[in-house]
Scaffold this motif. Structure first.
Motif, PDB file in Angstrom:
ATOM      1  N   ARG A 186      45.210  27.105 -12.085  1.00 42.08           N
ATOM      2  CA  ARG A 186      44.343  27.724 -11.078  1.00 42.08           C
ATOM      3  C   ARG A 186      44.957  29.040 -10.612  1.00 42.08           C
ATOM      4  O   ARG A 186      46.149  29.097 -10.320  1.00 42.08           O
ATOM      5  CB  ARG A 186      44.154  26.782  -9.882  1.00 42.08           C
ATOM      6  N   LEU A 195      38.736  21.184  -2.518  1.00 43.07           N
ATOM      7  CA  LEU A 195      38.378  20.763  -3.865  1.00 43.07           C
ATOM      8  C   LEU A 195      38.985  19.410  -4.241  1.00 43.07           C
ATOM      9  O   LEU A 195      38.804  18.931  -5.357  1.00 43.07           O
ATOM     10  CB  LEU A 195      38.823  21.818  -4.881  1.00 43.07           C
ATOM     11  N   SER A 220      35.232  30.683 -13.147  1.00 46.40           N
ATOM     12  CA  SER A 220      35.445  31.200 -11.798  1.00 46.40           C
ATOM     13  C   SER A 220      34.818  30.266 -10.765  1.00 46.40           C
ATOM     14  O   SER A 220      33.709  29.764 -10.964  1.00 46.40           O
ATOM     15  CB  SER A 220      34.814  32.595 -11.678  1.00 46.40           C
ATOM     16  N   ILE A 221      35.557  30.018  -9.703  1.00 40.58           N
ATOM     17  CA  ILE A 221      35.045  29.231  -8.578  1.00 40.58           C
ATOM     18  C   ILE A 221      35.111  30.105  -7.331  1.00 40.58           C
ATOM     19  O   ILE A 221      36.138  30.719  -7.045  1.00 40.58           O
ATOM     20  CB  ILE A 221      35.878  27.953  -8.365  1.00 40.58           C
ATOM     21  N   ASN A 237      35.301  30.117  -3.509  1.00 47.04           N
ATOM     22  CA  ASN A 237      35.656  29.244  -2.382  1.00 47.04           C
ATOM     23  C   ASN A 237      35.262  29.894  -1.058  1.00 47.04           C
ATOM     24  O   ASN A 237      35.152  31.108  -0.950  1.00 47.04           O
ATOM     25  CB  ASN A 237      37.169  28.987  -2.382  1.00 47.04           C
ATOM     26  N   LEU A 278      29.652  24.428  -3.304  1.00 47.95           N
ATOM     27  CA  LEU A 278      30.489  24.727  -4.460  1.00 47.95           C
ATOM     28  C   LEU A 278      29.752  25.662  -5.415  1.00 47.95           C
ATOM     29  O   LEU A 278      28.573  25.448  -5.712  1.00 47.95           O
ATOM     30  CB  LEU A 278      30.840  23.422  -5.177  1.00 47.95           C
ATOM     31  N   ARG A 279      30.446  26.682  -5.904  1.00 47.12           N
ATOM     32  CA  ARG A 279      29.867  27.574  -6.912  1.00 47.12           C
ATOM     33  C   ARG A 279      30.875  27.840  -8.019  1.00 47.12           C
ATOM     34  O   ARG A 279      31.999  28.257  -7.769  1.00 47.12           O
ATOM     35  CB  ARG A 279      29.432  28.889  -6.284  1.00 47.12           C
ATOM     36  N   THR A 280      30.472  27.544  -9.251  1.00 46.28           N
ATOM     37  CA  THR A 280      31.272  27.909 -10.412  1.00 46.28           C
ATOM     38  C   THR A 280      30.503  28.949 -11.210  1.00 46.28           C
ATOM     39  O   THR A 280      29.286  29.090 -11.062  1.00 46.28           O
ATOM     40  CB  THR A 280      31.560  26.688 -11.304  1.00 46.28           C
ATOM     41  N   CYS A 324      31.605  25.617 -17.350  1.00 47.00           N
ATOM     42  CA  CYS A 324      31.194  25.985 -15.998  1.00 47.00           C
ATOM     43  C   CYS A 324      30.420  24.847 -15.333  1.00 47.00           C
ATOM     44  O   CYS A 324      30.682  24.477 -14.184  1.00 47.00           O
ATOM     45  CB  CYS A 324      30.334  27.248 -16.080  1.00 47.00           C
ATOM     46  N   ALA A 359      31.776  22.240 -12.282  1.00 40.64           N
ATOM     47  CA  ALA A 359      30.989  22.014 -11.062  1.00 40.64           C
ATOM     48  C   ALA A 359      30.775  20.525 -10.848  1.00 40.64           C
ATOM     49  O   ALA A 359      30.884  20.012  -9.727  1.00 40.64           O
ATOM     50  CB  ALA A 359      29.648  22.745 -11.161  1.00 40.64           C
ATOM     51  N   TYR A 370      34.141  18.815  -9.635  1.00 36.28           N
ATOM     52  CA  TYR A 370      34.557  19.046  -8.246  1.00 36.28           C
ATOM     53  C   TYR A 370      33.494  18.630  -7.223  1.00 36.28           C
ATOM     54  O   TYR A 370      33.819  18.347  -6.075  1.00 36.28           O
ATOM     55  CB  TYR A 370      34.897  20.522  -8.034  1.00 36.28           C
TER      56      TYR A 370
END
Length: 337
Positions: free
Chosen positions: A164, A200, A287-288, A290, A295-297, A321, A325, A328
């Protein structure tokens, strides 16, 4: 199958790019449906054309709400915004209608997430020039999400092969980025990184800070940034209870993180972390974002206009991707930190 398959919204991206193709390719994979309920937000006509392009055995199921979806392999559940004139769609070309469409897919997906109808977003590529042509007042996803959710300074994290990476600075010249590397910013970001990892569901949170100069400045021999700003920021965060170490020389810290020595690395500037992630595995770097209420990936590549509409684009990144998602989403706290 997992006990709970969360609904993941997938805004299909710029219609003239590879987003619709890689989304349809991804949704031919059983492992996607094993872990989540994918819901595409886009234009059904564009998606039907993408199915034809990639020669997939898929049928579109238009729904009005996420609750109406079938979420079964072979069926693509779609909230159809019906906002693209197919007679004017040209693959690989900058277009105001595509820029506007891409924004509307994201906006609708955000509304669904804010209403609790979907658990997360897995976003596809959009094009900055098309957004500009449409007079959309944002240059990318992060800026859109920041505005649509009233979130201040969302925190970007990459994940690849279990490593990460957070970013202290993003789209700045290297000179301007260095000016941002203050004790206060380093401390603040380490606290925020720890909170993001906790959100997360990461229980062990040992964070290393990458060095800026060769050998992290070698005690001031190759630059004073580590001595004057970066190390004091790390020490201040550690005093506040954050398990942070460094600065660790950038030529070794990412390798050590891949070996499991650290749970995350704070990269000081854009290319430092991007190069490390993409050299590890370009297609599986996800990419996440925060700090959002959900939650967005996201895939970490562009619209690839040069190959759009040609059934050339790989869907590995999009598959990862969506799966990240799904991984998590059950652990993700809905309370912003």
């Amino acid at each position: 199958m997992t006990a709970t398959r969360e609904i993941i919204a997938i805004p299909m991206g710029d219609p003239a790019g590879i987003g619709p193709e890689i989304t349809m390719k991804s949704l031919t994979k059983k492992e996607i449906y094993d872990v989540c309920k994918p819901l595409v937000v886009g234009d059904a006509k564009v998606l039907a054309k993408a199915i034809e392009i990639v020669n997939a055995d898929l049928k579109i199921n238009e729904v009005q709400t996420p609750a109406e979806g079938k979420y079964e392999l072979g069926t693509v559940d779609v909230i159809n915004l019906n906002n693209i004139d197919m007679d004017k769609l040209e693959y690989g070309q900058v277009s105001a209608q595509c820029g506007q469409g891409a924004f509307e897919y994201i906006k609708k997906s955000v509304e669904l997430a804010m209403n609790g109808e979907v658990k997360a977003l897995a976003t596809t590529p959009i094009n900055k020039e098309s957004l500009k042509a449409a007079k959309v007042p944002f240059i990318g996803h992060t800026e859109m999400l920041e505005s649509l959710t009233n979130t201040k300074d969302p925190l970007t994290m990459f994940e690849v092969n279990g490593m990460r990476i957070f970013f202290l600075t993003r789209h700045l010249s290297l000179k301007d980025a260095i000016a941002q590397m203050t004790k206060e910013r380093v401390q603040d970001y380490l606290v925020r990184c720890d909170q993001a990892l906790q959100r997360l569901g990461v229980e062990s949170r040992r964070i290393a800070v990458a060095g800026l100069n060769p050998h992290s400045g070698e005690g001031g021999l190759f630059g004073m940034e580590e001595v004057e700003e970066i190390k004091p920021g790390i020490e201040a965060a550690a005093a506040a209870g954050i398990n942070a170490v460094g600065p660790v020389p950038a030529d070794s810290v990412f390798f050590q993180a891949l070996q499991g020595r650290y749970d995350a690395v704070l990269s000081l500037y854009h290319d430092q972390g991007h190069i490390a992630a993409k050299m590890t595995d370009f297609h599986r770097t996800i990419s996440i974002t925060n700090g959002l209420p959900f939650l967005r990936t996201s895939v970490d590549h562009g619209t690839a206009f040069d190959i759009a509409g040609k059934n050339i684009a790989e869907s590995i990144s999009m598959e990862e991707c969506i799966k990240l998602a799904a991984q998590y989403a059950p652990k993700f706290s809905s309370n912003t930190l």
